[in-house]
Design a protein around this motif. Structure first.
Motif, PDB file in Angstrom:
ATOM      1  N   ASP A  51       0.833  -1.201   0.000  1.00  0.00           N
ATOM      2  CA  ASP A  51       0.000   0.000   0.000  1.00  0.00           C
ATOM      3  C   ASP A  51       0.869   1.253   0.000  1.00  0.00           C
ATOM      4  O   ASP A  51       1.980   1.263   0.539  1.00  0.00           O
ATOM      5  CB  ASP A  51      -0.889   0.038   1.246  1.00  0.00           C
ATOM      6  CG  ASP A  51      -2.054  -0.925   1.162  1.00  0.00           C
ATOM      7  OD1 ASP A  51      -2.410  -1.354   0.045  1.00  0.00           O
ATOM      8  OD2 ASP A  51      -2.623  -1.259   2.230  1.00  0.00           O
ATOM      9  N   ILE A  52       0.332   2.301  -0.596  1.00  0.00           N
ATOM     10  CA  ILE A  52       0.948   3.627  -0.504  1.00  0.00           C
ATOM     11  C   ILE A  52       0.233   4.318   0.642  1.00  0.00           C
ATOM     12  O   ILE A  52      -0.929   4.707   0.517  1.00  0.00           O
ATOM     13  CB  ILE A  52       0.801   4.406  -1.826  1.00  0.00           C
ATOM     14  CG1 ILE A  52       1.470   3.631  -2.967  1.00  0.00           C
ATOM     15  CG2 ILE A  52       1.382   5.812  -1.692  1.00  0.00           C
ATOM     16  CD1 ILE A  52       1.150   4.148  -4.356  1.00  0.00           C
ATOM     17  N   GLY A  53       0.928   4.429   1.772  1.00  0.00           N
ATOM     18  CA  GLY A  53       0.284   4.894   2.986  1.00  0.00           C
ATOM     19  C   GLY A  53       0.921   6.122   3.591  1.00  0.00           C
ATOM     20  O   GLY A  53       1.631   6.872   2.925  1.00  0.00           O
ATOM     21  N   HIS A  54       0.669   6.314   4.888  1.00  0.00           N
ATOM     22  CA  HIS A  54       1.132   7.524   5.566  1.00  0.00           C
ATOM     23  C   HIS A  54       2.651   7.590   5.657  1.00  0.00           C
ATOM     24  O   HIS A  54       3.216   8.682   5.669  1.00  0.00           O
ATOM     25  CB  HIS A  54       0.480   7.653   6.944  1.00  0.00           C
ATOM     26  CG  HIS A  54       0.996   6.701   7.969  1.00  0.00           C
ATOM     27  ND1 HIS A  54       0.578   5.407   8.059  1.00  0.00           N
ATOM     28  CD2 HIS A  54       1.918   6.876   8.936  1.00  0.00           C
ATOM     29  CE1 HIS A  54       1.209   4.808   9.047  1.00  0.00           C
ATOM     30  NE2 HIS A  54       2.033   5.672   9.597  1.00  0.00           N
ATOM     31  N   GLU A  55       3.342   6.457   5.684  1.00  0.00           N
ATOM     32  CA  GLU A  55       4.807   6.476   5.755  1.00  0.00           C
ATOM     33  C   GLU A  55       5.412   7.109   4.503  1.00  0.00           C
ATOM     34  O   GLU A  55       6.384   7.865   4.580  1.00  0.00           O
ATOM     35  CB  GLU A  55       5.375   5.059   5.929  1.00  0.00           C
ATOM     36  CG  GLU A  55       4.972   4.376   7.208  1.00  0.00           C
ATOM     37  CD  GLU A  55       3.710   3.515   7.029  1.00  0.00           C
ATOM     38  OE1 GLU A  55       3.132   3.508   5.921  1.00  0.00           O
ATOM     39  OE2 GLU A  55       3.314   2.872   7.995  1.00  0.00           O
ATOM     40  N   GLU A  56       4.827   6.793   3.359  1.00  0.00           N
ATOM     41  CA  GLU A  56       5.324   7.350   2.096  1.00  0.00           C
ATOM     42  C   GLU A  56       5.077   8.858   2.032  1.00  0.00           C
ATOM     43  O   GLU A  56       5.903   9.618   1.509  1.00  0.00           O
ATOM     44  CB  GLU A  56       4.680   6.631   0.907  1.00  0.00           C
ATOM     45  CG  GLU A  56       5.175   5.211   0.697  1.00  0.00           C
ATOM     46  CD  GLU A  56       4.665   4.202   1.727  1.00  0.00           C
ATOM     47  OE1 GLU A  56       5.321   3.165   1.884  1.00  0.00           O
ATOM     48  OE2 GLU A  56       3.614   4.454   2.367  1.00  0.00           O
ATOM     49  N   VAL A  57       3.949   9.294   2.581  1.00  0.00           N
ATOM     50  CA  VAL A  57       3.668  10.732   2.640  1.00  0.00           C
ATOM     51  C   VAL A  57       4.681  11.411   3.554  1.00  0.00           C
ATOM     52  O   VAL A  57       5.234  12.471   3.215  1.00  0.00           O
ATOM     53  CB  VAL A  57       2.215  10.993   3.113  1.00  0.00           C
ATOM     54  CG1 VAL A  57       1.986  12.473   3.375  1.00  0.00           C
ATOM     55  CG2 VAL A  57       1.216  10.467   2.088  1.00  0.00           C
ATOM     56  N   ASN A  58       4.967  10.811   4.697  1.00  0.00           N
ATOM     57  CA  ASN A  58       5.955  11.399   5.611  1.00  0.00           C
ATOM     58  C   ASN A  58       7.348  11.442   4.993  1.00  0.00           C
ATOM     59  O   ASN A  58       8.096  12.393   5.208  1.00  0.00           O
ATOM     60  CB  ASN A  58       5.986  10.636   6.937  1.00  0.00           C
ATOM     61  CG  ASN A  58       4.905  11.096   7.878  1.00  0.00           C
ATOM     62  OD1 ASN A  58       4.447  12.238   7.804  1.00  0.00           O
ATOM     63  ND2 ASN A  58       4.474  10.215   8.756  1.00  0.00           N
ATOM     64  N   GLN A  59       7.701  10.411   4.260  1.00  0.00           N
ATOM     65  CA  GLN A  59       9.001  10.414   3.575  1.00  0.00           C
ATOM     66  C   GLN A  59       9.081  11.598   2.615  1.00  0.00           C
ATOM     67  O   GLN A  59      10.074  12.333   2.603  1.00  0.00           O
ATOM     68  CB  GLN A  59       9.193   9.105   2.810  1.00  0.00           C
ATOM     69  CG  GLN A  59      10.487   9.052   2.027  1.00  0.00           C
ATOM     70  CD  GLN A  59      10.564   7.833   1.129  1.00  0.00           C
ATOM     71  OE1 GLN A  59       9.597   7.490   0.452  1.00  0.00           O
ATOM     72  NE2 GLN A  59      11.711   7.186   1.129  1.00  0.00           N
ATOM     73  N   THR A  60       8.034  11.794   1.835  1.00  0.00           N
ATOM     74  CA  THR A  60       7.999  12.919   0.901  1.00  0.00           C
ATOM     75  C   THR A  60       8.061  14.236   1.655  1.00  0.00           C
ATOM     76  O   THR A  60       8.812  15.140   1.285  1.00  0.00           O
ATOM     77  CB  THR A  60       6.733  12.836   0.022  1.00  0.00           C
ATOM     78  OG1 THR A  60       6.767  11.590  -0.697  1.00  0.00           O
ATOM     79  CG2 THR A  60       6.648  13.998  -0.945  1.00  0.00           C
TER      80      THR A  60
END
Length: 136
Positions: A51-60
């Motif tokens: 899944d593309i989740g909150h961790e990927e948003v935080n990384q960005t």
């Protein structure tokens, strides 16, 4: 980055810093004025089963530095999950940073727009406006 700690996928310079009547540049100037989008970060999430989740948003979010501005685009192979959308809203509330989700369908539409003689950047501006409308 110089230290090698952060590995961003792509950063594109926005050189449309002055007002213009050129239709191919006006949207990018608008994004520069509105979001100080001097350098636009692109993060590619070509995930199959994950899944593309909150961790990927935080990384960005963490990759977005003040000199770059407050606009990043996550190019996603599939729609991010609800947690990613909620985290994106939190990022905007806390930092006034806008992270857009650009899907394969959006990219296809941008290519079709280019073929029709339209400005694909109109879709980017539309996504920013839709983000503002849904933000709570």
């Amino acid at each position: 980055t110089y230290s090698g700690v952060n590995r961003r996928d792509a950063i594109l310079a926005n050189r449309n810093l002055t007002a213009t009547t050129d239709s191919s540049a006006k949207n990018w100037h608008h994004l520069f004025v509105e979001l100080n989008a001097r350098m636009i970060l692109f993060e590619f999430k070509n995930y199959d089963t994950t899944d593309i989740g909150h961790e990927e948003v935080n990384q960005t979010r963490n990759y977005m530095t003040a000199p770059m501005g407050r606009l990043a685009i996550m190019v996603c192979s599939k729609e991010p999950v609800e947690a990613a959308h909620r985290q994106r809203n939190t990022v905007f509330t806390q930092d006034q940073k806008v992270i857009l989700f650009l899907t394969k369908d959006h990219v296809k539409e941008m290519l079709a727009m280019k073929d029709r003689g339209e400005q694909p950047s109109d879709l980017i501006v539309d996504l920013v406006e839709r983000f503002y409308i849904q933000h709570e």
